[in-house]
Design an enzyme around this catalytic site. Structure first.
Site, short mmCIF file in Angstrom:
data_model
loop_
_atom_site.label_atom_id
_atom_site.label_comp_id
_atom_site.label_asym_id
_atom_site.label_seq_id
_atom_site.Cartn_x
_atom_site.Cartn_y
_atom_site.Cartn_z
N GLU A 7 7.60 -32.62 15.28
CA GLU A 7 7.12 -31.96 16.45
C GLU A 7 5.91 -32.87 16.86
O GLU A 7 6.06 -33.61 17.65
CB GLU A 7 6.83 -30.41 16.12
CG GLU A 7 6.75 -29.84 17.46
CD GLU A 7 7.13 -28.20 17.57
OE1 GLU A 7 7.69 -27.79 16.33
OE2 GLU A 7 6.64 -27.40 18.30
N GLU A 67 0.27 -21.98 10.52
CA GLU A 67 1.02 -21.93 11.88
C GLU A 67 1.05 -20.41 11.67
O GLU A 67 0.64 -19.49 12.58
CB GLU A 67 2.16 -22.47 11.79
CG GLU A 67 2.88 -22.16 13.10
CD GLU A 67 4.15 -23.06 13.18
OE1 GLU A 67 4.61 -23.44 12.10
OE2 GLU A 67 4.38 -23.11 14.37
#
Ligand code: BGC
Length: 867
Positions: free
Chosen positions: A473, A749
């Site tokens: 990502e 996260e």
């Protein structure tokens, strides 16, 4: 003469002193800090001396410009525009109304190439045809040439479609990596300027050597396996060497079809997948003169628009730290696990010995599971480097060139009986920003939280602000930096990196008709681009506004206003419904809220329309303030009217019962309080409701991306400090300190990226290095530390520490545009003592815990009261 005044060398735009060769501004703004001055000093005027030297046109001038003002931050360039290659120095002195100070030391700078016509060469690429689907190739490029005299000075200007590294006569040109960085390549491409005078040999043969890899331009990037050829299907190089001889002659050597290509020892390189090196393919002395390159092939030209070239706005990616392993575990005779004790972005440098054909394989991971590196969270990023030995017996040191990993652990496998790893170090790489902010207090857990946030920022400010540094990502997600922006600007000087990124954002927004989910945009986003919703898109208003406030830099508003306006207009036109509630578009809203426990990250107790409408209101307020600053009265009126209308419907829908919300969650209350959306008379009730939610949840956090930044402020603003400390000092899952108890060295996260049983959360998005939830440090330095901005650039600031949570001391330091603000307080018995430093040019308003209010001018101050 005011000899007691010390003025620091002026700074030029956002450029640190060591990065002023090749700037892109032709009318750069100037700033200075007054480090020391008598107690009664204030600046009434300044004078700037500018010495200019245009090497190519051979002109020199010295001029002085004085202005009556107290301004010292980003003052306008007073002289005529600079031109390409022009060298100049600036010094400054200040006037207190009756006397002038001494002159500051001068700052030198040099302009890059600012007009398209300055570029002479063509972009070149390898003539060897490659299958479109193959990626990861790395070429060597060389150009040998004669210099016909003594070299006075030389500059190398370079860019690439892909990533490059340059050498001259076998010596590396610079230490920064991943050059020229990542911008929206089809709209803006950065070039770099290097002073290479000392690397060239006068009156003799010289060689320019380049390594060229696919990088973000052509390499595999993005979701679900990603894509290759995102910006183009061939890597390319564009370089221009300009030499000035001592006799005044000038010579330019630029990329053309005579430059030669070959493959080299790097057999594969990808940002996600790692790098593979085969020593047997090394070309000894290839970037030195007289190397036989007859087997190399001549370059082909590649389409390229020099009109897209821009100079860097700020620093590049550098090695900023070196880590040594804190432990090693042998898993088998040839497989050893090393722990660097810290999650970070960077790479490993190894020292090895072995026989020809032996290989060393490095696998990188953030976490362990059952004692082994756990690579599943990396998804489709291989994060594996390989080094193959060719020369028996001797020691070889190697570090990859064009890849980067997010990791704490590396598993080293040696293949070959005599293959030995002799040493290894972890090299930390990120954009080399200047550190500005520090915080510590008497609670070691809060200090660890703060340090973890610093490390998450370091790991994710790699040329642009990314979501995570490790998995497939690593994108410039807008929502993440929107919530973290002001914390980032506390920790480091982020003007360069964020101004560059925001320029790309504005250009892409124009191109795509909406603020993309992430910038630069890479196809394959999980949701339609036209539907990208609030919290993420609000970066277009909130971040420039915050940067303006923090750095007193109106440039952020001037450059970004149209982008901010286009964002608001998009929301009003496409996402606002008939009831004036923002219920349309893809609203990720309070993304990753911990409840309901679900694998769907967008599942949340807070109504996404509430979050989106609250953010729209915040953006409307900002755009109306921006338009006032820019003197756009009609736009101000339009947005203020819209604000009032949307606010009424927000209140009607969510707060029809005064301060009690119809969707009672931590996030809903926090946004309403901090964004001032509840009527003033109801604010305390809303605060009471929020506080009771926190107590009922035993201090566990209930917020996701949207609420985390504001929940502690909401409690503090409504006099619920005890609940604010309850949240931040909670150690149960989910909470910030739970992550630390579970061994986190960066911010995660998900609140529970690692589950209480020590296993990794089985869901798909489980990064251990995302800064968004770390936005809480804003509360630490502003409330506990006590330092809050009042006027842009900290021209005026508040010192008002919050006492609680059992803390007995705290220390906050911030290098503001005016100089260092410091606040250190401690409590002994019932005495509160505080030391404050106020920089010259600013004033501090102080509120002591006993409610004493003072105004302080520059200097050191020691204050006390009873508590
Ligand atoms: C990223 C986030 C981002 C989010 C938005 C994730 O995959 O890592 O940080 O903001 O997607 O959907």
């Amino acid at each position: 003469m005011l000899t007691e005044i010390i003025i620091q060398k002026p700074t030029i735009e956002y450029h640190a002193e060591e990065n002023t060769i090749g700037i892109g501004e032709t009318t750069p703004r100037l700033s200075w800090k007054i480090l020391a001055a008598p107690a009664d000093f204030s600046q009434h005027a300044y004078e700037i001396q500018i010495d200019r030297e245009n090497g190519f046109a051979r002109t020199k001038s010295t001029r002085r410009f004085s202005t009556f003002t107290d301004q010292q931050i980003l003052v306008s360039w007073p002289d005529e525009d600079l031109c390409s290659r022009e060298r100049f120095s600036v010094s400054v002195r200040v006037f207190n109304g009756s006397d002038w100070s001494n002159w500051s030391e001068p700052t030198f700078a040099e302009v890059g190439l600012v007009a398209k016509e300055e570029w002479q060469g063509i972009m070149i690429c390898s003539p060897i045809p490659v299958d479109r689907f193959i990626h990861g190739e790395v070429s060597l490029i060389r150009k040998e040439f004669m210099l016909s005299g003594e070299v006075l000075s030389a500059r190398l200007y370079t860019t690439a479609h892909g990533l490059f590294d340059a050498e001259i006569n076998g010596v590396p040109v610079s230490t920064d990596i991943l050059k020229p960085g990542w911008t929206s390549y089809n709209l803006r491409l950065r070039y770099l300027t290097n002073d290479v005078t000392s690397l060239l040999k006068g009156s003799s043969a010289n060689v320019l050597g380049f390594w060229l890899s696919d990088g973000w331009y052509k390499g595999r990037f993005g979701f679900l396996g990603g894509r290759t050829n995102i910006f183009g299907d061939k890597a390319g190089l564009f370089a221009q060497l300009e030499v000035t001889y001592t006799d005044g002659r000038q010579e330019v050597i630029s990329t053309d079809l005579s430059w030669k290509f070959s493959n080299g020892p790097i057999t594969f390189s990808g940002l996600y997948d790692g790098e593979h090196y085969d020593q047997s393919l090394e070309k000894f002395n290839w970037s030195a003169p007289y190397y036989d390159d007859t087997a190399w092939v001549n370059a082909k030209s590649k389409e390229f628009d020099a009109g897209l070239l821009v100079a860097p706005d700020g620093p590049l990616v550098q090695c900023t730290d070196v880590l040594r392993p804190v432990s090693m575990t042998k898993h088998s005779p040839n497989r050893t696990l090393y722990d660097f004790g810290q999650n970070f972005s960077g790479r490993v440098q190894i020292l090895v010995r072995g026989a020809a054909g032996d290989e060393v394989v490095l696998r990188h991971a953030e976490v362990l599971q059952n004692g082994e590196i756990y690579m599943r969270p990396l998804r489709e990023a291989d994060a594996t480097d390989k080094y193959k030995i060719a020369f028996q017996g001797s020691e070889h040191s190697w570090e990859p060139k064009f890849t980067i990993h997010g990791f704490r652990y590396v598993e080293v496998e040696t293949i070959g009986e005599n293959c030995e790893l002799l040493d290894l170090i972890g090299k930390v790489y990120h954009t080399d920003m200047q550190r500005t902010g520090y915080f510590s207090c008497s609670d070691p857990m809060l200090n660890k939280l703060f340090e973890n946030v610093v490390w998450s920022m370091r790991s994710n400010f790699v040329d642009l602000p990314t979501d995570c540094p490790q998995r497939d990502e690593r994108l410039g997600w807008t929502g993440d930096i929107q919530v973290f922006g002001s914390s980032a600007a506390f920790l480091y000087d982020v003007r360069g990196i964020l101004s560059s990124w925001l320029k790309d954002l504005a250009l892409e927004q124009k191109e795509y008709g909406n603020v993309p989910w992430y910038v630069p945009y890479v196809p394959g986003a999980p949701w339609p681009l036209a539907e990208a919703g609030n919290v993420w898109g609000d970066v277009a208003t909130i971040t420039p506004w915050e940067l303006y406030q923090l750095y007193d830099d109106i440039g952020f508003i001037e450059r970004q206003y149209l982008s901010a306006k286009a964002w608001i207009e998009k929301v009003l036109a496409d996402f606002l419904d008939e009831e004036l509630i923002v219920s349309k578009g893809v609203q990720l809203a309070d993304w990753l809220e911990p409840e309901p426990i679900s694998s769907a990250p967008e599942a949340q107790l807070t109504d996404p329309s509430l979050v989106a409408t609250a953010y729209t209101l915040k953006s409307l307020k900002i755009i109306s303030q921006m338009s006032t600053l820019l003197g756009l009265a009609e736009e101000h009126a339009r947005y203020s009217t819209q604000y009032d209308a949307v606010l009424s419907s927000f209140r009607r829908k969510y707060f029809h019962a005064g301060g009690v919300c119809s969707n009672p969650t931590q996030t809903a209350y926090s946004l309403a309080i901090v964004f001032e959306l509840v009527e003033e008379i109801h604010i305390l009730t809303a605060g009471d409701e929020l506080a009771s939610l926190v107590r009922r949840n035993a201090g566990k956090i209930g917020t996701g991306f949207a609420g985390t930044l504001v929940v502690l402020d909401a409690l503090t603003l409504t006099e619920h400090e005890a609940e604010a400390f309850m949240l931040i000092q909670c150690r149960e899952c989910p909470s910030w300190l739970y992550q630390i108890d579970m061994g986190g060295t960066t911010v995660w996260e998900r609140w529970d990226s690692m589950l209480p049983d020590g296993t990794v959360n089985p869901n798909m998005m489980t990064s251990f290095n995302h800064y968004a939830l770390g936005a809480v440090i804003k509360w630490l330095y502003q409330s506990v530390g006590g330092v809050k901005i009042i006027k842009p650039g900290y021209k005026e600031f508040l010192i008002s520490p919050l006492i609680g949570g059992g803390l007995t001391n705290a220390s906050t330091q911030l290098d503001t545009p005016y100089g260092k603000v410091e606040c250190k307080w401690d409590i002994k018995n019932d005495s509160f003592d505080m030391d404050v430093h106020v920089p010259v040019g600013t004033t501090a308003k102080v509120e002591l815990p006993d409610n004493t209010i003072l105004t302080l001018s520059h200097g050191h101050h020691s204050l006390s009261c009873r508590v």
